[in-house]
Design a protein around this motif. Structure first.
Motif, mmCIF file in Angstrom:
data_model
loop_
_atom_site.group_PDB
_atom_site.id
_atom_site.type_symbol
_atom_site.label_atom_id
_atom_site.label_comp_id
_atom_site.label_asym_id
_atom_site.label_seq_id
_atom_site.Cartn_x
_atom_site.Cartn_y
_atom_site.Cartn_z
ATOM 1 N N ILE A 111 2.199 1.913 -3.461
ATOM 2 C CA ILE A 111 1.176 2.480 -4.349
ATOM 3 C C ILE A 111 0.951 3.957 -4.034
ATOM 4 C CG2 ILE A 111 -1.268 2.361 -4.995
ATOM 5 C CD1 ILE A 111 -1.076 -0.688 -4.469
ATOM 6 N N GLN A 112 0.775 4.267 -2.757
ATOM 7 C CA GLN A 112 0.577 5.656 -2.304
ATOM 8 C C GLN A 112 1.469 5.881 -1.081
ATOM 9 O OE1 GLN A 112 -1.312 8.273 -3.330
ATOM 10 N NE2 GLN A 112 -2.027 7.174 -5.149
ATOM 11 N N PRO A 113 2.606 6.540 -1.215
ATOM 12 C CA PRO A 113 3.546 6.675 -0.088
ATOM 13 C C PRO A 113 3.082 7.657 0.999
ATOM 14 C CG PRO A 113 4.405 7.807 -2.022
ATOM 15 C CD PRO A 113 3.125 7.145 -2.444
ATOM 16 N N PHE A 114 2.025 7.261 1.696
ATOM 17 C CA PHE A 114 1.515 8.056 2.808
ATOM 18 C C PHE A 114 1.356 7.138 4.019
ATOM 19 C CE2 PHE A 114 -0.453 10.143 -0.966
ATOM 20 C CZ PHE A 114 0.276 11.329 -0.919
ATOM 21 N N ALA A 123 0.836 -1.210 0.000
ATOM 22 C CA ALA A 123 0.000 0.000 0.000
ATOM 23 C C ALA A 123 0.869 1.258 0.000
ATOM 24 C CB ALA A 123 -0.932 -0.007 1.215
ATOM 25 N N TRP A 124 1.984 1.198 0.731
ATOM 26 C CA TRP A 124 2.905 2.356 0.760
ATOM 27 C C TRP A 124 3.556 2.557 -0.608
ATOM 28 C CZ3 TRP A 124 8.280 2.736 0.147
ATOM 29 C CH2 TRP A 124 8.812 3.996 0.455
ATOM 30 N N SER A 169 -1.873 5.269 3.994
ATOM 31 C CA SER A 169 -1.876 4.105 3.099
ATOM 32 C C SER A 169 -1.312 2.880 3.806
ATOM 33 C CB SER A 169 -1.039 4.387 1.846
ATOM 34 O OG SER A 169 -1.564 5.483 1.152
#
Length: 197
Positions: free
Chosen positions: A82-85, A79-80, A88
């Motif tokens: 895909i979207q490094p937040f 998930a990180w 996520s």
């Protein structure tokens, strides 16, 4: 307790046809075995072991916990990527935590449906065996030999429990704990009444 002693004896009895470790591999490590004993002895571990048995998954409780941990970490990491937040990672980790649980529940449903579909064949085989002069034990052995999995696996365990000294009534109660089926409940009740009559 009597139940845990019976389970331990039966576990050793069944171990021969389940585990054949390849040569050069000493099986699980001492640490894994120690951890599994500690986790499985807890009430939560006992409940998870029962859930895994109902799904016919050959995981030990400690291995299941390790799978949950790996699923949580890997899904959070993906998930990180895909979207490094941070959000996520948290969402991915939560999804990863529940994936093994959903898989176990799905396997239980699939196995229970298969088992219920095979109950009519099992009843026919038992009734024909009793008419032919078999004892109830011999009729159950025929079910464990003649029918496909999962019903053959479960009745093989019933027969093996009876062979190590567990009463038929208790062995059938154990079967109901592993297979929470209303149809099976009726069958077990009818078998217990038949034995008494």
């Amino acid at each position: 307790s009597d139940r845990s002693l019976g389970e331990e004896r039966l576990g050793r009895y069944l171990e021969d046809d389940r585990q054949q470790a390849p040569e050069g591999e000493s099986g699980r490590s001492v640490v894994t075995e120690w951890l599994n004993r500690r986790v499985a002895s807890s009430s939560r571990g006992d409940r998870i072991a029962r859930e895994l048995a109902r799904a016919d998954l050959k995981f030990k409780v400690a291995e299941y916990y390790a799978l949950v941990f790996m699923s949580t970490v890997v899904t959070g990491f993906v998930a990180w990527l895909i979207q490094p937040f941070a959000a996520s990672i948290a969402i991915g980790a939560i999804i990863g935590f529940f994936i093994p649980r959903f898989y176990v529940k799905r396997q239980q449903r699939v196995r229970l449906l298969k088992f219920d579909d095979q109950l009519s064949d099992m009843l026919n085989l038992v009734v024909n065996g009793l008419r032919a002069g078999y004892s109830t034990m011999q009729a159950l052995e025929a079910v464990s030999r003649e029918l496909p999995s999962p019903i053959s696996d479960e009745f093989r365990r019933v027969v093996q429990e009876m062979q190590i000294g567990i009463t038929m009534e208790k062995a059938l109660d154990n079967l109901l704990r592993r297979i929470p089926s209303e149809d099976l409940d009726f069958v077990v009740t009818a078998m217990n009444v038949q034995r008494e009559v």
